[in-house]
Design a protein around this motif. Structure first.
Motif, short mmCIF file in Angstrom:
data_model
loop_
_atom_site.label_atom_id
_atom_site.label_comp_id
_atom_site.label_asym_id
_atom_site.label_seq_id
_atom_site.Cartn_x
_atom_site.Cartn_y
_atom_site.Cartn_z
N ALA A 128 0.84 -1.20 0.00
CA ALA A 128 0.00 0.00 0.00
C ALA A 128 0.87 1.25 0.00
O ALA A 128 1.84 1.33 0.76
N PRO A 129 0.55 2.23 -0.84
CA PRO A 129 1.33 3.47 -0.88
C PRO A 129 0.81 4.47 0.15
O PRO A 129 -0.38 4.78 0.18
N MET A 130 1.71 4.98 0.97
CA MET A 130 1.35 6.03 1.93
C MET A 130 2.48 7.06 1.91
O MET A 130 3.39 7.02 2.75
N ILE A 160 2.52 -5.10 2.98
CA ILE A 160 3.71 -4.25 2.86
C ILE A 160 3.24 -2.80 2.79
O ILE A 160 2.30 -2.49 2.05
N LEU A 161 3.89 -1.93 3.53
CA LEU A 161 3.54 -0.51 3.52
C LEU A 161 4.73 0.28 2.99
O LEU A 161 5.85 0.14 3.51
N CYS A 203 5.96 -5.80 6.69
CA CYS A 203 7.13 -5.07 6.22
C CYS A 203 6.75 -3.62 5.93
O CYS A 203 5.69 -3.35 5.35
N VAL A 204 7.60 -2.70 6.36
CA VAL A 204 7.44 -1.28 6.05
C VAL A 204 8.69 -0.84 5.29
O VAL A 204 9.81 -1.20 5.66
N ILE A 205 8.49 -0.09 4.22
CA ILE A 205 9.60 0.44 3.42
C ILE A 205 9.50 1.96 3.43
O ILE A 205 8.46 2.52 3.11
N ALA A 206 10.59 2.62 3.83
CA ALA A 206 10.61 4.09 3.90
C ALA A 206 12.06 4.56 3.79
O ALA A 206 12.99 3.78 3.99
N PRO A 207 12.26 5.85 3.50
CA PRO A 207 13.63 6.36 3.44
C PRO A 207 14.33 6.39 4.79
O PRO A 207 15.54 6.21 4.89
N SER A 208 13.55 6.62 5.89
CA SER A 208 14.15 6.65 7.22
C SER A 208 13.06 6.43 8.27
O SER A 208 11.86 6.57 8.00
N TYR A 209 13.53 6.11 9.49
CA TYR A 209 12.64 5.80 10.60
C TYR A 209 13.12 6.48 11.87
O TYR A 209 14.31 6.77 12.02
N PRO A 222 11.51 -3.50 8.97
CA PRO A 222 11.54 -2.13 8.45
C PRO A 222 12.73 -1.97 7.49
O PRO A 222 13.88 -2.15 7.89
N ILE A 223 12.46 -1.66 6.26
CA ILE A 223 13.51 -1.52 5.25
C ILE A 223 13.72 -0.04 4.94
O ILE A 223 12.76 0.67 4.63
N ALA A 224 14.95 0.39 5.02
CA ALA A 224 15.30 1.78 4.67
C ALA A 224 16.00 1.77 3.31
O ALA A 224 16.98 1.04 3.11
N LEU A 225 15.47 2.56 2.38
CA LEU A 225 16.03 2.66 1.04
C LEU A 225 16.15 4.13 0.65
O LEU A 225 15.42 4.98 1.18
N PRO A 226 17.01 4.45 -0.29
CA PRO A 226 17.11 5.83 -0.77
C PRO A 226 15.77 6.32 -1.33
O PRO A 226 14.99 5.53 -1.85
N GLN A 227 15.56 7.64 -1.23
CA GLN A 227 14.28 8.21 -1.65
C GLN A 227 13.92 7.85 -3.09
O GLN A 227 12.76 7.54 -3.39
N GLU A 228 14.89 7.85 -3.98
CA GLU A 228 14.58 7.58 -5.38
C GLU A 228 14.09 6.14 -5.58
O GLU A 228 13.24 5.88 -6.43
N GLN A 229 14.58 5.22 -4.78
CA GLN A 229 14.10 3.84 -4.86
C GLN A 229 12.72 3.70 -4.22
O GLN A 229 11.86 2.98 -4.74
#
Length: 201
Positions: free
Chosen positions: A12-14, A70-71, A97-103, A118-125
């Motif tokens: 889901a996109p948030m 997945i969020l 699972c949560v995917i975000a640039p930072s937490y 919780p997965i942290a990825l670069p903003q562009e990804q």
């Protein structure tokens, strides 16, 4: 705690930034000490109106996202107070699972203790994954913890970092109690030796 190895599910996109723990689970639901039953109140003030009716355009109320696992979220997810009820509510809803640039640090740590990755990825990804999540229920992402990859519905693969100890705990379903019980034999041996050497204790 359930093991986390691979997960293929609806994302889901948030895209909101600074989603805090009070938004995740409002303060009136913090009276319980049970980890179950909070999913219905996840994002309560965004999901329901004052009469308790669902707000149709909130993402998790849309038919295609009701089975979200997945969020994909914006920057600084889980900020605010340190309430552990936030990951409890996320997990109870069914999100693994949560995917975000930072937490926020405390929220990030609490996720691992409650079986959430919780997965942290670069903003562009994250932006690419957000677009993929916007496709709805037919676009399923795959999270492979062993390989440390996220795969989009179109087959694009992103790698993520995770602490090896936390990875071990998630893959083996070990919370703090489970970690202690891994040492059960050593604990019993120590207690037997202690009792023999100090029978008066």
């Amino acid at each position: 705690m359930d093991k986390f190895e691979t997960l293929t599910g609806i994302a889901a996109p948030m895209p909101m930034v600074n989603i805090d723990t009070d938004m995740i689970i409002p303060k009136q639901f913090l009276k319980t000490i049970k980890r179950s039953g909070l999913g219905v109140n996840l994002f309560d003030e965004m999901r329901y109106d004052r009469d308790g009716n669902e707000i149709a355009d909130f993402v998790l109320n849309k038919p295609q996202y009701r089975e979200t696992e997945i969020l994909v979220a914006g920057d600084n997810f889980g900020c605010g107070s340190s309430r552990e009820h936030a990951p409890w509510a996320i997990k109870d809803f069914g999100i693994r699972c949560v995917i975000a640039p930072s937490y926020a640090d405390i929220f990030y740590n609490n996720c691992f203790k409650n079986g959430i990755l919780p997965i942290a990825l670069p903003q562009e990804q994250v932006d690419i994954l957000m677009k993929d999540a916007e496709k709805g229920a037919n676009a399923r992402m795959t999270i492979d913890l062993e390989a440390q990859t996220v795969t989009t519905s179109d087959g694009e693969v992103f790698s993520f970092d995770v602490d090896p100890f936390r990875k071990h705990c998630l893959m083996n379903g070990l919370d703090d109690i489970g970690l202690t019980m891994e040492k059960a034999d050593s604990i019993k041996t120590f207690e037997a030796q202690a009792s023999a050497s100090r029978p008066w204790v």
